[in-house]
Design a protein around this motif. Structure first.
Motif, PDB file in Angstrom:
ATOM      1  N   GLY A 119       0.860  -1.375   0.441  1.00  0.00           N
ATOM      2  CA  GLY A 119       0.055  -0.004   0.221  1.00  0.00           C
ATOM      3  C   GLY A 119       1.156   1.212  -0.371  1.00  0.00           C
ATOM      4  N   PRO A 123      -1.070   7.902   2.553  1.00  0.00           N
ATOM      5  CA  PRO A 123      -1.765   8.794   1.843  1.00  0.00           C
ATOM      6  C   PRO A 123      -0.740  10.321   1.777  1.00  0.00           C
ATOM      7  N   GLN A 137       0.636   8.860  -1.460  1.00  0.00           N
ATOM      8  CA  GLN A 137      -0.446   8.582  -2.591  1.00  0.00           C
ATOM      9  C   GLN A 137      -0.128  10.342  -4.130  1.00  0.00           C
ATOM     10  N   HIS A 169      -5.975   4.286  -5.514  1.00  0.00           N
ATOM     11  CA  HIS A 169      -7.045   4.219  -4.234  1.00  0.00           C
ATOM     12  C   HIS A 169      -5.658   3.599  -3.535  1.00  0.00           C
ATOM     13  N   SER A 170      -5.505   3.577  -1.781  1.00  0.00           N
ATOM     14  CA  SER A 170      -4.771   2.407  -1.550  1.00  0.00           C
ATOM     15  C   SER A 170      -4.564   2.484   0.209  1.00  0.00           C
ATOM     16  N   THR A 171      -4.333   2.024   0.381  1.00  0.00           N
ATOM     17  CA  THR A 171      -4.547   1.607   2.104  1.00  0.00           C
ATOM     18  C   THR A 171      -2.810   0.661   2.980  1.00  0.00           C
ATOM     19  N   GLN A 222      -3.356  -3.150   2.852  1.00  0.00           N
ATOM     20  CA  GLN A 222      -3.836  -3.772   2.159  1.00  0.00           C
ATOM     21  C   GLN A 222      -3.828  -3.296   1.192  1.00  0.00           C
ATOM     22  N   THR A 255      -3.270  -1.621  -2.953  1.00  0.00           N
ATOM     23  CA  THR A 255      -3.613  -0.588  -4.012  1.00  0.00           C
ATOM     24  C   THR A 255      -4.379  -0.956  -4.971  1.00  0.00           C
TER      25      THR A 255
END
Lengths: 534, 211
Positions: free
Chosen positions: A320, A323, A326, A368-370, A373, A375
């Motif tokens: 991931g 933020p 990113q 979108h990425s966490t 978890q 991307t």
């Protein structure tokens, strides 16, 4: 009441003086005393022009006359006249600014002139300060413009340099990679083979880096153009996905490809760049995913009469992206952190190229990425619909590529001034049982062509003496050789080169460095089956 | 409103009058300032379209107005008008601040000092024009203090320049300072009786010329 009015006039915060018909001072207020140091009793009854001779000038005297005779008001600005009543302090004369208003007054039949003096020194000071700021801003703006122009020129020079250098690097790289492939075909012991495979991998990495630098410099120097050719969407997606499946398998990652119907398969656009985009994002996902799954979902999100919009979603269960990082992932030479940079190799150019390619193609990319978890990269791209043809040409090429090995006897002329290149290509031709002859320049090639018939000519472009294009021009003049296929081998890989060669009478184009499989594909394409003697 | 002969006579008269203002301004700023009046018209409400055309050609958008009211026997209001950036340029040329005379519209904001300067330029010019009208009509006039306004002129609304029941004397004028030519306009709103008397006076001038 009169007393009150006189007190008001005396105390008001502007200079007030009243002249009678003979220009003698009738009222002189406290403000003027403060300014000039002259007390009321000193000046009353004095003629204004005697105290301040500047009022003798026609510009003022005519105004006083007009005020008395025609009842005209007149405003005088400090912008033009600086000041009218001298301040007591000589030093202040340098800075002081005043406005003056001349107005007629009449009491019964008696006429007067009221003169009001306004101090605008502070106003002028603010204006001057503002002017200094504006001047500085103007200079800064000019300097910025010059810096911007210099940066543009420098960036263009850098891009051109990279593009030129890539050509220079490709030529020796071609020799390195060719000889590695050839060496691997010889009898080697296990250790030697292992070393050679490692050398080959290193050479491939170097070539990938070179391609990426070339791509970014082409885009930045404006030498980048897109092809508009028919292609079959599913085959491009599958080939990109298949190409990386081995890498994913090696890491123990599961893979999922979903092409959601309904979807238009026959499209027009730059399939090579689409494949490059998918490979770049997929390999990036694989790189940053230690375990879990990689998936590619393709769906058609919009369809018009002429075009479709496709959405490609590439998801992973990897590390991931935080933020804060990113916004930077599409920047050149950027990897999320220095430590990662070392544990995950790469130049940091891949996603920058992807973004620029997508934008050039009229699409957009986002993610979108966490952290912890995974991307998901989303890219939406427009393609034109291919309404005219099916993919016959692609099928034909595939069919040709599946032709079995031939035994001989097509005759090939190999023309290249670089002995390394001749040796590599020659070795492969020999290995695949082609009959070939080689020569090292254009003139020699023309003599050889006169002496015998060739089924294919492999021709270098950049040679001393005659260039490849010169040789082709000579050959095409002769009716007998007008249809002999000529494939140019060149390290020129810039925009328009392919079209330039084809319009100069070449039949095909192979960019150096090329691998054995690319050479083989070219040979199979241009030497028809029936000539192979099978 | 005016026939060609009347128009020519009024134009000639106004050029003489405005020439005097040019002299005053030249003395004031110690450099040659020429004033020209290439066109004079006397318009009434039904000529609104002519005014609209004029406004559209030289006074569209942000405009600076230096004005005077006048009254008693001859009453109305006179305005000297420039597009803001031209007004700013004129002020800079006359103050001798040429470094700031090439600003784009956005930066053409008038400082307080510029506003004062424009007030004085308007005051000089309008005093001369109104004074000469008073002389021509042989009437007494009272003057207000000069005022500066910044107006936004739209395509259809020209209310600041045209009042129902009034005549408007429109003078296109050009300031020539050094090599620069700055175009503006002067609008003098006159009550109907003043306008009628003005036309009579013009006819008297014409009779004098042709006799």
């Amino acid at each position: 009441m009169n007393e009150l009015l006189l007190q008001i006039v005396s105390q008001v915060n502007v200079g007030v003086l009243i002249l009678d018909k003979s220009y003698r001072i009738a009222i002189w207020n406290q403000w003027l005393t403060n300014l000039t140091g002259r007390r009321e009793e000193e000046v009353l009854g004095e003629k204004l022009i005697d105290l301040y001779p500047r009022f003798q000038k026609p510009i003022f005297s005519s105004i006083f006359e007009n005020a008395f005779e025609a009842g005209q008001n007149r405003f005088f600005s400090g912008a033009f006249h600086r000041y009218f009543i001298d301040p007591v302090d000589d030093l202040a004369k340098k800075y002081v600014r005043q406005n003056m208003l001349v107005q007629p007054l009449q009491i019964n039949s008696e006429k007067f002139i009221m003169i009001q003096i306004f101090d605008i020194t502070r106003q002028q000071y603010r204006v001057d300060e503002l002017k200094v700021l504006i001047r500085e801003l103007k200079i800064a703006k000019e300097e910025l413009e010059v810096s911007r122009e210099m940066a543009i020129v420098a960036n263009k020079a850098k891009s051109e340099f990279l593009a030129n250098m890539s050509h220079e690097i490709r030529t020796p790289m071609n020799a390195i990679m060719g000889f590695i492939d050839l060496t691997l075909e010889t009898d080697l012991d296990a250790e030697q083979k292992n070393y050679q495979i490692m050398v080959r991998e290193a050479a491939h990495s170097l070539m990938n880096l070179l391609e990426e630098i070339l791509d970014i410099s082409k885009i930045e120097s404006g030498q980048f153009s897109l092809e508009q050719k028919p292609f079959e969407l599913t085959s491009i997606i599958k080939s990109a996905f298949d190409l990386l499946s081995l890498k994913a398998k090696d890491k123990g990652l599961s893979q999922r490809l979903t092409i959601a119907p309904p979807i238009r398969d026959q499209l027009i656009g730059d399939s090579k760049r689409l494949k490059q985009i998918l490979i770049n994002i997929l390999s990036n996902s694989i790189k940053f995913t230690p375990k879990g799954e990689i998936s590619l979902l393709v769906e058609q999100v919009e369809e018009t009469e002429e075009s479709v919009q496709l959405l490609f979603k590439i998801s992973d269960t990897g590390i991931g992206i935080a933020p804060k990082d990113q916004p930077w992932v599409f920047e050149k030479f950027y990897q999320v952190d220095g430590a990662l940079n070392r544990s995950y190799s790469g130049s940091g150019l891949g996603l920058a190229i992807v973004k620029q390619l997508i934008e050039t193609m009229g699409g957009r990319i986002w993610l979108h990425s966490t952290v912890g978890q995974g991307t998901s990269f989303f890219c939406q791209l427009p393609f034109k619909k291919d309404k005219t043809t099916t993919c016959h040409s692609i099928q034909e090429v595939i069919k040709q590529e599946h032709v079995k090995d031939h035994t001989f006897q097509a005759k090939i002329l190999l023309v290249d001034d670089d002995p390394f290149n001749r040796k590599i290509v020659g070795a492969w031709l020999k290995k695949w049982n082609y009959d070939y002859q080689e020569c090292e320049n254009g003139s020699e090639a023309l003599v050889k062509i006169q002496e015998g018939y060739y089924d294919l000519i492999l021709l270098d472009q950049q040679m001393p003496g005659l260039l490849g294009t010169d040789v082709v021009r000579q050959i095409r003049k002769d009716q007998q050789y007008s249809t002999v296929p000529v494939v140019v081998m060149t390290a020129n890989a810039m925009k328009g080169d392919r079209e330039r060669f084809l319009s100069n009478g070449m039949d095909d184009y192979i960019s150096k460095p090329f691998g054995a499989s690319e050479l083989q594909a070219i040979l199979k394409k241009w030497i028809p089956d029936e000539r192979t003697g099978e | 409103m005016l026939n060609p002969l009347q128009q020519d006579a009024l134009k000639e008269y106004m050029n003489v009058v405005i020439g005097q203002a040019g002299q005053v301004l030249s003395e004031m700023v110690n450099q040659k300032v020429y004033l020209e009046v290439p066109d004079v018209q006397l318009l009434q409400t039904r000529d609104r379209f002519i005014l609209q055309e004029l406004v559209a050609s030289i006074l569209k958008g942000h405009v600076v107005s230096s004005s005077l009211r006048f009254g008693v026997e001859c009453s109305g209001r006179a305005r000297l008008l420039f597009p803001v950036e031209k007004g700013k340029k004129l002020v800079n040329l006359m103050i001798g601040d040429e470094e700031f005379s090439d600003h784009s519209t956005n930066e053409a904001g008038f400082s307080d000092t510029d506003t004062d300067a424009m007030k004085e330029i308007g005051n000089v010019l309008l005093n001369v024009i109104i004074g000469s009208l008073g002389n021509l009509l042989s009437t007494r006039i009272e003057y207000s203090l000069p005022e500066i306004e910044f107006l936004f002129v739209e395509g259809v609304r020209q209310d600041p320049f045209f009042h129902p029941g009034h005549y408007t004397l429109v003078l296109r004028n050009t300031f020539v300072v050094g090599e620069e030519r700055i175009e503006g306009a002067i609008f003098v709103m006159l009550q109907m009786d003043s306008a009628t008397r003005l036309i009579e006076k013009i006819d008297e001038m014409l009779v004098d010329i042709y006799e």
